[in-house]
Write a protein that holds these residues in place. Structure first.
Motif, PDB file in Angstrom:
ATOM      1  N   ALA A  11      -1.545   5.858   5.654  1.00 53.68           N
ATOM      2  CA  ALA A  11      -1.297   4.996   4.508  1.00 53.68           C
ATOM      3  C   ALA A  11      -0.329   5.677   3.558  1.00 53.68           C
ATOM      4  CB  ALA A  11      -2.603   4.690   3.791  1.00 53.68           C
ATOM      5  N   GLN A  13       2.546   4.834   0.052  1.00 49.08           N
ATOM      6  CA  GLN A  13       3.031   3.892  -0.948  1.00 49.08           C
ATOM      7  C   GLN A  13       4.448   3.436  -0.607  1.00 49.08           C
ATOM      8  OE1 GLN A  13       2.644   5.840  -4.778  1.00 49.08           O
ATOM      9  NE2 GLN A  13       0.504   5.208  -4.965  1.00 49.08           N
ATOM     10  N   PRO A  14       4.838   2.281  -1.114  1.00 47.53           N
ATOM     11  CA  PRO A  14       6.226   1.835  -0.902  1.00 47.53           C
ATOM     12  C   PRO A  14       7.221   2.896  -1.356  1.00 47.53           C
ATOM     13  CG  PRO A  14       4.923   0.060  -1.816  1.00 47.53           C
ATOM     14  CD  PRO A  14       4.044   1.273  -1.833  1.00 47.53           C
ATOM     15  N   ARG A  87       8.489   0.030   3.300  1.00 47.60           N
ATOM     16  CA  ARG A  87       8.222  -1.203   2.560  1.00 47.60           C
ATOM     17  C   ARG A  87       6.908  -1.807   3.048  1.00 47.60           C
ATOM     18  NH1 ARG A  87      14.165  -3.563   4.250  1.00 47.60           N
ATOM     19  NH2 ARG A  87      15.443  -2.048   3.070  1.00 47.60           N
ATOM     20  N   SER A  88       6.370  -2.701   2.276  1.00 44.26           N
ATOM     21  CA  SER A  88       5.111  -3.331   2.669  1.00 44.26           C
ATOM     22  C   SER A  88       5.259  -4.066   4.003  1.00 44.26           C
ATOM     23  CB  SER A  88       4.644  -4.290   1.583  1.00 44.26           C
ATOM     24  OG  SER A  88       5.637  -5.275   1.327  1.00 44.26           O
ATOM     25  N   GLU A  89       6.416  -4.601   4.240  1.00 45.45           N
ATOM     26  CA  GLU A  89       6.637  -5.337   5.497  1.00 45.45           C
ATOM     27  C   GLU A  89       6.737  -4.436   6.721  1.00 45.45           C
ATOM     28  OE1 GLU A  89       8.488  -5.591   2.705  1.00 45.45           O
ATOM     29  OE2 GLU A  89      10.639  -5.783   3.170  1.00 45.45           O
ATOM     30  N   THR A  91       4.294  -2.491   7.425  1.00 42.83           N
ATOM     31  CA  THR A  91       2.892  -2.320   7.801  1.00 42.83           C
ATOM     32  C   THR A  91       2.618  -2.918   9.169  1.00 42.83           C
ATOM     33  OG1 THR A  91       2.097  -2.263   5.522  1.00 42.83           O
ATOM     34  CG2 THR A  91       0.525  -2.974   7.207  1.00 42.83           C
ATOM     35  N   THR A 122       0.253   1.781   7.230  1.00 48.16           N
ATOM     36  CA  THR A 122      -0.038   0.871   6.131  1.00 48.16           C
ATOM     37  C   THR A 122       0.777   1.286   4.920  1.00 48.16           C
ATOM     38  OG1 THR A 122      -2.298   0.544   6.927  1.00 48.16           O
ATOM     39  CG2 THR A 122      -1.831  -0.088   4.653  1.00 48.16           C
ATOM     40  N   VAL A 123       1.588   0.364   4.434  1.00 45.49           N
ATOM     41  CA  VAL A 123       2.423   0.622   3.259  1.00 45.49           C
ATOM     42  C   VAL A 123       1.929  -0.290   2.148  1.00 45.49           C
ATOM     43  CG1 VAL A 123       4.752   0.755   2.341  1.00 45.49           C
ATOM     44  CG2 VAL A 123       4.345   1.128   4.800  1.00 45.49           C
ATOM     45  N   SER A 124       1.349   0.323   1.132  1.00 46.25           N
ATOM     46  CA  SER A 124       0.731  -0.465   0.068  1.00 46.25           C
ATOM     47  C   SER A 124       0.631   0.373  -1.192  1.00 46.25           C
ATOM     48  CB  SER A 124      -0.657  -0.930   0.496  1.00 46.25           C
ATOM     49  OG  SER A 124      -1.324  -1.564  -0.571  1.00 46.25           O
ATOM     50  N   SER A 125       0.756  -0.306  -2.320  1.00 42.68           N
ATOM     51  CA  SER A 125       0.591   0.392  -3.581  1.00 42.68           C
ATOM     52  C   SER A 125      -0.844   0.309  -4.051  1.00 42.68           C
ATOM     53  CB  SER A 125       1.537  -0.211  -4.634  1.00 42.68           C
ATOM     54  OG  SER A 125       1.323  -1.597  -4.746  1.00 42.68           O
TER      55      SER A 125
END
Length: 125
Positions: A11, A13-14, A87-89, A91, A122-125
């Protein structure tokens, strides 16, 4: 018996980075085509990048061009996917795959012979 084992997911962060590894046993990654694929939740699996034998073609899908780098360590029989500016996309579950082919142009292939078990990114803030 051929085995491909991915590692390096996690995991982040962006804007962050990860490096995925794919190590093979029973199969030479140096002399064959290797690709990275990913599957996002609810979506079909898509190709991300591929690397051809020797100094052949290296290919990136437009969505990752300039951010991801595929490379090979022949001594370790390992392929890497360095991912930056995530980026979140991005993921999804990332898979490496190998094709028994010495073709120096990997981008035309969609069907591979061997697959790893996948590693979650997983890319998430």
């Amino acid at each position: 018996q051929v085995q491909l084992v991915e590692s390096g997911g996690g995991a982040v962060q962006p804007g962050g980075s990860l490096r995925l590894s794919c190590t093979a046993s029973g199969f030479s990654l140096e002399n064959n085509i290797v690709g990275w694929f990913r599957q996002a939740p609810g979506k079909e699996r898509e190709g991300v990048s591929c690397i051809s034998p020797g100094d052949g073609q290296i290919f990136y899908e437009d969505a990752v061009k300039g951010r991801f780098t595929i490379s090979r360590d022949n001594a370790k029989n390992t392929i890497y996917l360095q991912m930056r500016s995530l980026r979140s996309e991005d993921t999804g579950v990332y898979y490496c795959a190998a094709l028994k082919s010495s073709d120096r142009h990997c981008s035309g292939y969609v069907s591979y012979d061997y697959w790893g078990q996948g590693t979650q990114v997983t890319v998430s803030s």
